[in-house]
Every structure is written in C-alpha cells, then in structure tokens.
Design a protein around this motif. Structure first.
Motif, short mmCIF file in Angstrom:
data_model
loop_
_atom_site.label_atom_id
_atom_site.label_comp_id
_atom_site.label_asym_id
_atom_site.label_seq_id
_atom_site.Cartn_x
_atom_site.Cartn_y
_atom_site.Cartn_z
N ILE A 220 5.17 37.29 23.75
CA ILE A 220 5.60 35.90 23.68
C ILE A 220 4.84 35.17 22.57
O ILE A 220 5.41 34.35 21.83
N TYR A 221 3.55 35.48 22.44
CA TYR A 221 2.75 34.89 21.36
C TYR A 221 3.29 35.32 20.00
O TYR A 221 3.42 34.50 19.08
N VAL A 222 3.63 36.60 19.86
CA VAL A 222 4.20 37.10 18.60
C VAL A 222 5.50 36.36 18.29
O VAL A 222 5.74 35.91 17.16
N ALA A 223 6.36 36.23 19.31
CA ALA A 223 7.63 35.53 19.11
C ALA A 223 7.39 34.08 18.71
O ALA A 223 8.09 33.54 17.84
N ALA A 224 6.40 33.45 19.33
CA ALA A 224 6.11 32.05 19.02
C ALA A 224 5.69 31.87 17.56
O ALA A 224 5.97 30.84 16.95
N ILE A 225 5.03 32.88 16.99
CA ILE A 225 4.56 32.77 15.60
C ILE A 225 5.74 32.61 14.65
O ILE A 225 5.79 31.67 13.84
N PHE A 226 6.73 33.52 14.73
CA PHE A 226 7.80 33.42 13.73
C PHE A 226 8.88 32.42 14.13
O PHE A 226 9.60 31.91 13.27
N VAL A 227 8.98 32.07 15.40
CA VAL A 227 9.89 30.99 15.78
C VAL A 227 9.37 29.67 15.22
O VAL A 227 10.15 28.85 14.69
N ALA A 228 8.05 29.46 15.30
CA ALA A 228 7.46 28.23 14.78
C ALA A 228 7.63 28.10 13.27
O ALA A 228 7.79 27.00 12.74
N ALA A 229 7.59 29.23 12.57
CA ALA A 229 7.70 29.20 11.11
C ALA A 229 9.14 29.23 10.62
O ALA A 229 9.39 29.00 9.43
N SER A 230 10.10 29.51 11.51
CA SER A 230 11.47 29.72 11.07
C SER A 230 12.09 28.46 10.47
O SER A 230 12.93 28.55 9.56
N GLY A 231 11.71 27.30 10.96
CA GLY A 231 12.26 26.06 10.42
C GLY A 231 11.90 25.87 8.96
O GLY A 231 12.77 25.56 8.13
N ALA A 232 10.64 26.07 8.62
CA ALA A 232 10.21 25.94 7.23
C ALA A 232 10.84 27.03 6.37
O ALA A 232 11.18 26.80 5.20
N VAL A 233 11.00 28.22 6.93
CA VAL A 233 11.60 29.33 6.19
C VAL A 233 13.04 29.02 5.81
O VAL A 233 13.46 29.20 4.66
N MET A 234 13.84 28.54 6.78
CA MET A 234 15.25 28.24 6.46
C MET A 234 15.35 27.04 5.52
O MET A 234 16.27 26.97 4.69
N ASP A 235 14.40 26.11 5.61
CA ASP A 235 14.38 24.98 4.69
C ASP A 235 14.18 25.46 3.25
O ASP A 235 14.90 25.05 2.33
N LEU A 236 13.23 26.36 3.06
CA LEU A 236 12.97 26.89 1.73
C LEU A 236 14.14 27.72 1.23
O LEU A 236 14.52 27.65 0.05
N ALA A 237 14.75 28.51 2.11
CA ALA A 237 15.89 29.32 1.72
C ALA A 237 17.04 28.43 1.25
O ALA A 237 17.72 28.74 0.25
N MET A 238 17.28 27.33 1.95
CA MET A 238 18.34 26.41 1.56
C MET A 238 18.03 25.75 0.22
O MET A 238 18.92 25.57 -0.63
N ASP A 239 16.77 25.39 -0.01
CA ASP A 239 16.38 24.78 -1.29
C ASP A 239 16.66 25.72 -2.45
O ASP A 239 17.23 25.32 -3.47
N VAL A 240 16.25 26.96 -2.30
CA VAL A 240 16.44 27.94 -3.39
C VAL A 240 17.93 28.22 -3.59
O VAL A 240 18.42 28.27 -4.73
N ALA A 241 18.68 28.39 -2.49
CA ALA A 241 20.11 28.70 -2.60
C ALA A 241 20.87 27.55 -3.25
O ALA A 241 21.72 27.78 -4.14
N ALA A 242 20.58 26.31 -2.84
CA ALA A 242 21.28 25.16 -3.41
C ALA A 242 20.96 25.00 -4.89
O ALA A 242 21.84 24.72 -5.71
N SER A 243 19.68 25.17 -5.25
CA SER A 243 19.29 25.03 -6.65
C SER A 243 19.91 26.12 -7.51
O SER A 243 20.39 25.86 -8.62
#
Length: 390
Positions: A252-275
C-alpha cells in the motif's frame, strides 16, 4: 472534422457525467457498518463549563460540560447537556467555546427519542462546501468549457478514489496492480476529457503511463532496498489493529508513492504533448528528429520547475518532523537515516524520477505520432498539387 471532434467530446462528457452519478449512488461494501441508530446534525454550543479541566503546560485533560442545541432535523431546537472528554492529545482533542458550531452525533432509542449526544468535532462541512463551490465557480469562469471538463474530472477522480480504490484496498486486492489500474483510468479520464479523443491526448496518456510505470518499478525496488514498510504511513498501525492485519501495508505504501506523483506526471506529459503538437502544426514540414529534439527541449524547461514543485509539496507535509529532530540537536546523518525521514525521501525522489522520465517518453511518442500525421498528409498534398497544375 471539427464537428465530429466536438460530437465525440460531447459524448465523452455525457458518459463520464453518467458514470459519476452511478458511482455516487453505488454503496461501498463497508456502508452496512454504519450505525443506523446514529444520526448527525449541526449543533450550537450554548454554554461551556471548564471547571473539571486540568492544565499541564500545553496539555489539557479532563471533561468539558456543554449545553448544546440541535439546529437541524426533527429534533431542531432541543437542548442537551453533554460531556466532551479531553485526553491530553493535541492531535485529536477538540475544545469548544460558547457560540461554536459542532457536528453532533446522536443515538436513538427504539421509540425515536434521543438517547445520547456526542459533540464529534467543530462543524466544518458548511465551509468545505463553500470552498468547493467557489473553486468550481472560479474554474468555470476562467476555464469555460475546458474548466467544466476539468471540474468533471476532479469530481470523477474523487469518486473513484472513495468508491473504488479505498474499498478495494480494504478488501485485500493487490495494492500495486490496483493502483496502476486506478491511475490508468484516472489518467485517461483527465487527459481525454481535457484534450479530447485526439492525438495530443493519446500522446499525453501514453507518456504519462510510461512515467507512472517507471515510478512504480522504482518504488518497488526502493522500498526493498531501503528496508521500508507501510507502518510509516499515518494510521497504518491503527488499521492493522482494527481487524485488517491481513493487509499488505508495505505494498500500500508503494502504491501510495506513485499514486501521489501521478498528478504531476500527467501534468508534465500534457505540457510536453501540447507544446510538441503546436510545434508540428506550426511547422508541418518538421522532421521526426527535429520534433523529438523540440519535445526534449520543452521537457527540460518544464522538468526544471516541476521537480522543485514536487519537493516543496512533499516537504511541506513533514516539516514538523524535521523541526522536531533539529530542535533536539540530532545530526543530519541520523535524521536522514531514520525510517520516517527515509520514507519521505523515497517518496520525493521516486516521484521526481517519474517526472524526469515522462518528458523524454512523451517527446518520443509525440515525435512519432504527430509527424506520422504530417507525412501521411504530404503525398496527398503533392498529388492534389499535380492534378491542379495539369
């Protein structure tokens, strides 16, 4: 073409609205554990008797005697004298003063009359709803249609986490695979609602999922290498002792690590894709290599600030922990070797790894998909030119 895109967008929005309504109304497997004889109501503290309290420096123990008035429901206007026990724990104790509003939990007798009243805590629901409404209004005013889609994705995400993710964890479903599935669903929902069913959305989604998967693999490795376990999370031990000792809290701790970071990850992916799409649309003749380099340059610029943002976001959550150790004169090497601090360091660094990796992943995918569109269109353009000249 634009009409078809708008139609697909409308269908997608309608689908997730219906899905959100369904999720809202679906009960969780744990709803039957709620005491049906207990109800909640907003109440007002009329008077407070603190004569039984004892003050020891910062700690207060004893009993407050409160006169409370029920402000809602069929018992509105009724008053009761109740007790509020203070245990000497600042993190859970709540001290009331006359004029405060409280959430009252009432148990009932078989005839419907009130058996007991407990002031659960200060009443915060009204203010929370107000803030949520102001946030939604600001999002709609600023973002328009896109803001409305962002608000829908916000609501849908909250429902998925509460109605699916948390109950599934309690049922013992494999946390890592469950978290990957939930993140994939939420990433797809958020990105495709905002970007539509477009190449840009596809590029952002694939790049984000590659970044999340990388974070997951690194989190599994780091948890083992650092000898960490899930007990470092708040209320983890409480959960185990409450009858859920079968849960794998380390996963559960492992899952919490990448779930917590997933929002910033998709934000960056959208920035790069749109640009990157903007670059390709502006320069249709751009080569795949040039598009890749452009995407990497955009990724470098965004990553430079996003990793610091992630550090600030995580460090704000454990600043008092660092303050407590520093105040006691504990050496830095001892501090960062402690399991609680190491667990937060792993969260920050693994999330940062995901951010750094998602930019080149998205740039690579975008350089292929975006230029593929241009290359396939180029022969048609040349053919139409030849026919026009002839």
């Amino acid at each position: 073409m634009r009409t078809q895109s708008a139609k697909r967008d409308t269908i997608l929005i309608a689908f997730f609205i219906i899905l959100s309504v369904v999720l809202w109304n679906i009960p969780t497997p744990f709803d039957d554990r709620i005491d049906e004889n207990a109800t909640q109501s907003k109440g007002r503290i009329l008077s407070v008797d603190n004569s039984q309290l004892q003050h020891h420096s910062l700690v207060t123990v004893g009993v407050q005697v409160l006169d409370v008035e029920i402000l809602e429901g069929k018992h509105k206007g009724e008053t009761f004298t109740v007790s509020n026990q203070l245990m000497g724990r600042l993190d859970i104790d709540k001290a009331f003063t006359a004029g405060d509003t409280a959430l009252l939990v009432m148990t009932h007798k078989p005839d419907g009359s009130i058996d007991s009243v407990v002031p659960q805590d200060h009443y915060r629901i009204g203010l929370e709803v107000t803030l949520l409404c102001l946030f939604a209004l600001l999002l709609l005013l600023f973002g328009g249609r896109t803001g409305a889609k962002a608000l829908l994705s916000f609501i849908f995400t909250g429902l998925v986490l509460w109605k699916i993710f948390v109950p599934s964890l309690l049922l013992g479903i494999a946390p890592i695979w469950l978290a990957l599935a939930v993140v994939a669903i939420l990433t797809g929902t958020i990105i495709f609602l905002v970007a539509g069913l477009t190449r840009m959305g596809t590029v952002a989604f694939l790049g984000a999922m590659l970044g999340v998967t990388s974070s997951c693999i690194l989190a599994v490795w780091a948890t083992s290498a650092f000898k960490l376990h899930g007990a470092v999370m708040p209320f983890a031990e409480t959960l185990l002792y409450a009858g859920y000792a079968h849960l794998n809290i380390t996963e559960i701790y492992v899952a919490a690590i990448f779930v917590a970071a997933s929002g910033a990850v998709m934000d960056l992916a959208m920035d790069v894709a749109a640009s990157l799409q903007e670059v390709v649309d502006t320069h249709p003749e751009i080569s795949r290599k040039e598009a890749l380099l452009s995407g990497l340059r955009v990724g470098r610029a965004v990553v430079g600030t996003m990793t610091t943002t992630l550090l600030l976001a995580y460090s704000g959550g454990y600043v008092t922990l660092l303050m407590a150790f520093m105040a006691q004169g504990i050496p830095v090497i001892n501090i960062f070797n402690m399991i609680y601090v190491a667990a937060e360091v792993v969260k920050t660094l693994i999330g940062s790894f995901g951010l750094v990796l998602v930019a080149p992943f998205t740039a690579c995918i975008g350089s292929v998909l975006f230029t593929q569109k241009q290359k396939s269109a180029q022969p048609q353009k040349q053919l139409s030119t030849v026919l026009h000249q002839s």
